[in-house]
Design a protein around this motif. Structure first.
Motif, short mmCIF file in Angstrom:
data_model
loop_
_atom_site.label_atom_id
_atom_site.label_comp_id
_atom_site.label_asym_id
_atom_site.label_seq_id
_atom_site.Cartn_x
_atom_site.Cartn_y
_atom_site.Cartn_z
N PRO A 35 42.62 52.23 35.00
CA PRO A 35 43.22 50.98 34.51
C PRO A 35 42.20 49.89 34.16
O PRO A 35 42.50 49.01 33.36
N MET A 36 41.01 49.96 34.71
CA MET A 36 40.00 48.93 34.47
C MET A 36 39.44 48.98 33.05
O MET A 36 38.83 48.02 32.58
N PHE A 37 39.66 50.08 32.33
CA PHE A 37 39.09 50.25 30.99
C PHE A 37 40.10 49.97 29.88
O PHE A 37 39.79 50.14 28.71
N ALA A 38 41.29 49.51 30.25
CA ALA A 38 42.31 49.16 29.26
C ALA A 38 41.75 48.08 28.33
O ALA A 38 41.15 47.11 28.78
N GLY A 39 41.92 48.30 27.04
CA GLY A 39 41.43 47.34 26.05
C GLY A 39 40.19 47.83 25.32
O GLY A 39 39.85 47.33 24.25
N LEU A 40 39.49 48.82 25.88
CA LEU A 40 38.37 49.45 25.18
C LEU A 40 38.94 50.54 24.28
O LEU A 40 40.09 50.96 24.46
N PRO A 41 38.20 51.02 23.29
CA PRO A 41 38.71 52.12 22.46
C PRO A 41 39.19 53.28 23.33
O PRO A 41 38.51 53.70 24.28
N ASP A 42 40.39 53.77 23.04
CA ASP A 42 41.04 54.85 23.80
C ASP A 42 41.21 54.50 25.29
O ASP A 42 41.43 55.39 26.11
N ASP A 43 41.06 53.23 25.64
CA ASP A 43 41.15 52.79 27.04
C ASP A 43 40.20 53.57 27.95
O ASP A 43 40.52 53.91 29.09
N ARG A 44 39.00 53.82 27.40
CA ARG A 44 37.97 54.57 28.14
C ARG A 44 36.63 53.86 27.99
O ARG A 44 36.39 53.17 27.02
N THR A 83 31.22 46.72 28.13
CA THR A 83 32.20 47.40 28.97
C THR A 83 32.55 46.56 30.19
O THR A 83 33.73 46.39 30.53
N MET A 84 31.55 45.99 30.83
CA MET A 84 31.79 45.22 32.06
C MET A 84 32.56 43.94 31.78
O MET A 84 33.30 43.47 32.65
N GLU A 85 32.43 43.37 30.59
CA GLU A 85 33.25 42.21 30.23
C GLU A 85 34.72 42.56 30.28
O GLU A 85 35.55 41.82 30.81
N VAL A 86 35.08 43.72 29.73
CA VAL A 86 36.47 44.17 29.72
C VAL A 86 36.93 44.51 31.14
O VAL A 86 38.01 44.12 31.57
N VAL A 87 36.10 45.22 31.88
CA VAL A 87 36.44 45.59 33.26
C VAL A 87 36.66 44.34 34.10
O VAL A 87 37.63 44.25 34.86
N THR A 88 35.79 43.36 33.96
CA THR A 88 35.92 42.12 34.73
C THR A 88 37.23 41.40 34.40
O THR A 88 37.95 40.94 35.30
N LYS A 89 37.58 41.32 33.11
CA LYS A 89 38.85 40.69 32.73
C LYS A 89 40.03 41.44 33.35
O LYS A 89 40.98 40.82 33.82
N ASN A 90 39.97 42.77 33.33
CA ASN A 90 41.06 43.56 33.90
C ASN A 90 41.15 43.36 35.41
O ASN A 90 42.24 43.28 35.96
N MET A 91 40.01 43.25 36.08
CA MET A 91 40.02 43.01 37.53
C MET A 91 40.62 41.65 37.84
O MET A 91 41.42 41.49 38.77
N GLU A 92 40.24 40.65 37.05
CA GLU A 92 40.74 39.28 37.27
C GLU A 92 42.23 39.18 37.02
O GLU A 92 42.92 38.38 37.65
N SER A 93 42.75 39.99 36.10
CA SER A 93 44.18 39.94 35.79
C SER A 93 44.99 40.84 36.73
O SER A 93 46.22 40.86 36.64
N GLY A 94 44.29 41.56 37.60
CA GLY A 94 45.01 42.40 38.57
C GLY A 94 45.45 43.72 38.02
O GLY A 94 46.36 44.34 38.57
N SER A 95 44.82 44.20 36.94
CA SER A 95 45.19 45.51 36.37
C SER A 95 44.97 46.63 37.34
O SER A 95 44.18 46.60 38.20
#
Length: 124
Positions: free
Chosen positions: A44-53, A112-124
């Motif tokens: 779930p932390m990679f949601a928003g990247l291409p193919d969510d990976r 990648t870590m920018e997207v992961v950090t946003k997902n962590m902050e949003s509780g994904s």
């Protein structure tokens, strides 16, 4: 020549279940000394990247425990003593008690870590 160790790495990230020590080297490579204290499927932390990976390549060595990478071609698990390469298009599964050293291209890792950090902050 640059060098780094877990003790000297310039950036430390600690969240529940994970501890990472990072050092960016010249020529766009980062070394990470990582330790996992809880099992976790990070898909779930990679949601928003291409193919969510994760779209960053990694070269690593498993010091203790194991790590699994999920790709479209299937899962591959690396255990203590294994060196590995995983290309873009994966998600990691972490296991408590595992420790790895991993090298990644800094630019792709930061993106990648920018997207992961946003997902962590949003509780994904």
């Amino acid at each position: 020549m640059p060098k780094a160790s877990k003790a000297t790495a310039g950036e430390v990230v600690e969240v529940e279940g994970y501890e990472g020590h990072f050092e960016a080297f010249p020529d766009d490579y980062t070394v990470a000394f990582e330790r996992y204290t809880a099992d976790a499927d990070l898909t779930p932390m990679f949601a928003g990247l291409p193919d969510d990976r994760c779209q960053c390549s990694h070269w690593g060595y498993v010091i203790a425990g194991k790590v699994t990478f999920r790709t479209q071609g299937g899962d591959e698990t690396f255990e203590a003593g294994d060196a590995y390469y995983v290309g873009p298009g994966h998600t990691p599964v972490l296991y408590a008690g595992s420790e790895i050293v991993e090298f990644s291209p800094t630019t792709e890792l930061r993106h990648t870590m920018e997207v992961v950090t946003k997902n962590m902050e949003s509780g994904s």
